[in-house]
Design a protein around this motif. Structure first.
Motif, PDB file in Angstrom:
ATOM      1  N   ASN A 182      -2.281   2.365   6.327  1.00 49.51           N
ATOM      2  CA  ASN A 182      -0.979   2.526   5.676  1.00 49.51           C
ATOM      3  C   ASN A 182      -1.104   2.928   4.211  1.00 49.51           C
ATOM      4  O   ASN A 182      -0.144   2.828   3.448  1.00 49.51           O
ATOM      5  N   ASP A 183      -2.317   3.378   3.798  1.00 49.60           N
ATOM      6  CA  ASP A 183      -2.591   3.784   2.413  1.00 49.60           C
ATOM      7  C   ASP A 183      -2.118   2.703   1.436  1.00 49.60           C
ATOM      8  O   ASP A 183      -1.270   2.955   0.571  1.00 49.60           O
ATOM      9  N   PRO A 184      -2.679   1.490   1.540  1.00 48.52           N
ATOM     10  CA  PRO A 184      -2.173   0.363   0.757  1.00 48.52           C
ATOM     11  C   PRO A 184      -2.491   0.475  -0.726  1.00 48.52           C
ATOM     12  O   PRO A 184      -3.474   1.112  -1.117  1.00 48.52           O
ATOM     13  N   LYS A 185      -1.658  -0.177  -1.530  1.00 46.89           N
ATOM     14  CA  LYS A 185      -1.928  -0.284  -2.962  1.00 46.89           C
ATOM     15  C   LYS A 185      -2.779  -1.514  -3.260  1.00 46.89           C
ATOM     16  O   LYS A 185      -3.461  -1.569  -4.280  1.00 46.89           O
ATOM     17  N   ALA A 218     -11.447   2.809  -5.298  1.00 43.27           N
ATOM     18  CA  ALA A 218     -10.947   1.860  -6.291  1.00 43.27           C
ATOM     19  C   ALA A 218     -10.067   2.441  -7.385  1.00 43.27           C
ATOM     20  O   ALA A 218      -9.454   1.692  -8.132  1.00 43.27           O
ATOM     21  N   SER A 219      -9.961   3.758  -7.478  1.00 40.04           N
ATOM     22  CA  SER A 219      -9.271   4.335  -8.637  1.00 40.04           C
ATOM     23  C   SER A 219      -7.778   4.030  -8.665  1.00 40.04           C
ATOM     24  O   SER A 219      -7.191   3.884  -9.733  1.00 40.04           O
ATOM     25  N   ASP A 220      -7.142   3.940  -7.490  1.00 43.75           N
ATOM     26  CA  ASP A 220      -5.690   3.742  -7.471  1.00 43.75           C
ATOM     27  C   ASP A 220      -5.270   2.552  -6.622  1.00 43.75           C
ATOM     28  O   ASP A 220      -4.135   2.483  -6.147  1.00 43.75           O
ATOM     29  N   LYS A 221      -6.192   1.608  -6.422  1.00 42.52           N
ATOM     30  CA  LYS A 221      -5.877   0.426  -5.627  1.00 42.52           C
ATOM     31  C   LYS A 221      -6.374  -0.843  -6.307  1.00 42.52           C
ATOM     32  O   LYS A 221      -7.356  -0.817  -7.052  1.00 42.52           O
TER      33      LYS A 221
END
Length: 294
Positions: free
Chosen positions: A149-152, A179-182
């Motif tokens: 689900n492309d989690p944050k 790790a860049s956007d999560k």
């Protein structure tokens, strides 16, 4: 983007398994480090909204995650210690099933499954039954299902347990690429799993947050030093009482000791660079009231 814990407490029969914990987590890899029984899994169950805290709040971007309900699940990915999979399925069928459970549209799910199997290096075995996979391959499949689900927020509970060194290395490299956007929270009692990749370390012991910071900050904040010494075997026992022994090897009538203490335990001792494992040992031994010379 921020995941905040505000005075979070979980109590069982008058025991605080998680004890008034407050921390703010932002994008990057966060290592949740603690011995077995430190309260890590209980904390994770609250962060994944599987369990409500007895007191305090957990917020994502300022909103209570338990009031967000389904909206929080949309931004959450979770890999438990033992995730459920069907051995006779192949990765394509398994991830397709998980995508349907997560209510991901079929066209989007198809694209995501292909992309993720390539990311976790399982595309070439996409039609192979999972029961024929190695432990590392299964864990990589677990990461794929957590990312569908492309989690944050991605939460991993003891993800490298049972993996060999090569698979653990590959697993760490995979996390670095994500790790860049999560916000990635990796819970473990294995120091090497987080020492080289974590942007922040949280040290837990018996439900409490003992300290937090980068690896360098935690090492620099150590009030004691590491020393290497070589002594006769009859001297060794008295030397070991002066601090925390991290290693000890014997050769003939001598013993080589590495020990954590504030000052040189004997004249001629050689100072050694401290590591995150030293920090971990120091805090846990100190909290257990084992004698440490400060």
């Amino acid at each position: 983007m921020e995941l905040s814990l505000l005075n979070v407490t979980k109590t069982y029969v008058d025991v605080n398994v998680v004890d008034h914990l407050s921390i703010h987590l932002q994008p990057g890899i966060i290592g949740l480090l603690g011995e077995n029984g430190a309260g890590k899994t209980t904390l994770i169950r609250m962060l994944t909204a599987l369990m409500k805290p007895s007191a305090g709040k957990i917020c994502f971007d300022g909103k209570d995650i338990f009031k967000m309900d389904g909206d929080y699940r949309k931004v959450l990915g979770y890999l438990p210690q033992d995730f459920g999979y069907y051995p006779d399925m192949n990765p394509l069928d398994y991830l397709g099933y998980i995508a349907s459970v997560k209510a991901i549209r079929p066209a989007l799910a198809k694209r995501r499954i292909k992309d993720l199997l390539q990311v976790v290096s399982l595309w070439e075995v996409r039609k192979k039954k999972i029961k024929k996979f190695s432990g590392g391959m299964i864990q990589r499949l677990g990461i794929a299902q957590a990312l569908l689900n492309d989690p944050k927020v991605l939460i991993l509970d003891e993800p490298t347990a049972g993996l060999d060194p090569e698979e653990r290395y590959r697993f760490r490299q995979l996390l670095c690429s994500l790790a860049s956007d999560k916000i990635i929270l990796l819970s473990t009692h294995i120091v090497s799993d987080v020492e080289s990749i974590a942007d922040q370390i949280l040290l837990m012991h018996k439900g409490k947050l003992l300290d937090s910071g980068t690896v360098e900050e935690l090492i620099q904040g150590m009030p004691i030093c590491a020393w290497k010494i070589k002594v006769s075997r009859y001297q060794a026992d008295s030397i070991k009482q002066k601090g925390i022994v991290t290693s000890s090897t014997q050769s003939h009538e001598y013993e080589n000791i590495r020990i954590l203490c504030k000052e040189s335990p004997i004249p001629g001792a050689t100072q050694d660079a401290c590591t995150l494992e030293d920090v971990f040992l120091f805090y846990n031994r100190k909290k257990e009231n084992i004698h440490v010379v400060l």
